[in-house]
Design a protein around this motif. Structure first.
Motif, PDB file in Angstrom:
ATOM      1  N   PRO A   1      -4.468  -1.472   4.129  1.00  0.00           N
ATOM      2  CA  PRO A   1      -3.047  -1.665   4.367  1.00  0.00           C
ATOM      3  C   PRO A   1      -2.835  -2.977   5.123  1.00  0.00           C
TER       4      PRO A   1
ATOM      5  N   GLU B   1       3.501   0.690   3.769  1.00  0.00           N
ATOM      6  CA  GLU B   1       2.616   0.887   2.628  1.00  0.00           C
ATOM      7  C   GLU B   1       1.980   2.270   2.550  1.00  0.00           C
ATOM      8  N   VAL B   2       1.474   2.765   3.677  1.00  0.00           N
ATOM      9  CA  VAL B   2       0.768   4.042   3.644  1.00  0.00           C
ATOM     10  C   VAL B   2       1.401   5.088   4.561  1.00  0.00           C
TER      11      VAL B   2
ATOM     12  N   TYR C   1       1.774   4.366  -2.715  1.00  0.00           N
ATOM     13  CA  TYR C   1       0.323   4.212  -2.737  1.00  0.00           C
ATOM     14  C   TYR C   1      -0.354   5.509  -2.328  1.00  0.00           C
TER      15      TYR C   1
ATOM     16  N   ARG D   1      -3.434   7.448  -0.469  1.00  0.00           N
ATOM     17  CA  ARG D   1      -4.244   7.202   0.717  1.00  0.00           C
ATOM     18  C   ARG D   1      -5.553   7.935   0.531  1.00  0.00           C
TER      19      ARG D   1
ATOM     20  N   ARG E   1      -6.038   2.112   1.007  1.00  0.00           N
ATOM     21  CA  ARG E   1      -4.864   2.191   0.136  1.00  0.00           C
ATOM     22  C   ARG E   1      -5.367   2.127  -1.296  1.00  0.00           C
TER      23      ARG E   1
END
Length: 161
Positions: A43, A65-66, A113, A115, A34
């Motif tokens: 993550p 988050e991802v 975020y 990747r 991340r």
């Protein structure tokens, strides 16, 4: 300054788990990190009320988050953080990414975020967690090959997912 120690055993029942993070691999063996500005991280995050299974915490956090889904995670160990007040555990797991969704805002803070896919040997440097980070990254790279059957050599370098 907190003291960090890496353990491959189960988390002792007396040690509270405050975080669960995952080394997430794509099928070609690269590791997903991340990226928040210039900071690389895994993550993961804190358990929410009622969550007790590390697997559930990691699945929720990776999707938030991802925006990826993962296969059955493999427990790697925990990092004990002794901050001089009350020690706690940060669990580390490894998993394989099974589905990638378009980037979306994290419901917790609204950030999107980036990747980044990297060769697993670069994880220790990019995470910048010192010696315990290298031990964790090594355990994850080993699990990628030994547990998940992913390639360990001849991987592409880096790229966005």
């Amino acid at each position: 300054m907190p003291k960090f120690t890496w353990h491959t055993s189960a988390v002792p029942e007396t040690l509270p788990v405050r975080q669960v993070y995952g080394f997430l691999f794509v099928p070609d063996g690269r590791l997903l990190l991340r990226l928040d500005g210039r900071k690389h991280s895994l993550p993961g995050g804190r358990p929410e009320p009622g969550e007790q299974r590390y697997v559930d915490i990691l699945r929720r956090e990776t999707l938030e988050e991802v925006t990826v889904e993962i296969d059955e995670p493999h427990y790697l160990g925990f990092q004990c953080v002794d901050d001089g007040v009350a020690p706690y555990a940060q669990v580390r797991m490894a998993a394989v990414v099974t589905k990638v969704h378009p980037p979306a805002p994290d419901p917790d803070n609204g950030r999107i975020y980036r990747r980044l896919l990297v060769h697993p040997c670069k994880a220790g440097d990019l995470l910048a967690w010192g010696e315990t980070g290298y031990l964790q990254a090594g355990a994850a790279a080993d699990a990628a090959v030994r547990v998940f059957g992913l390639p360990g050599d001849g991987l592409p370098d880096a790229g966005d997912l």
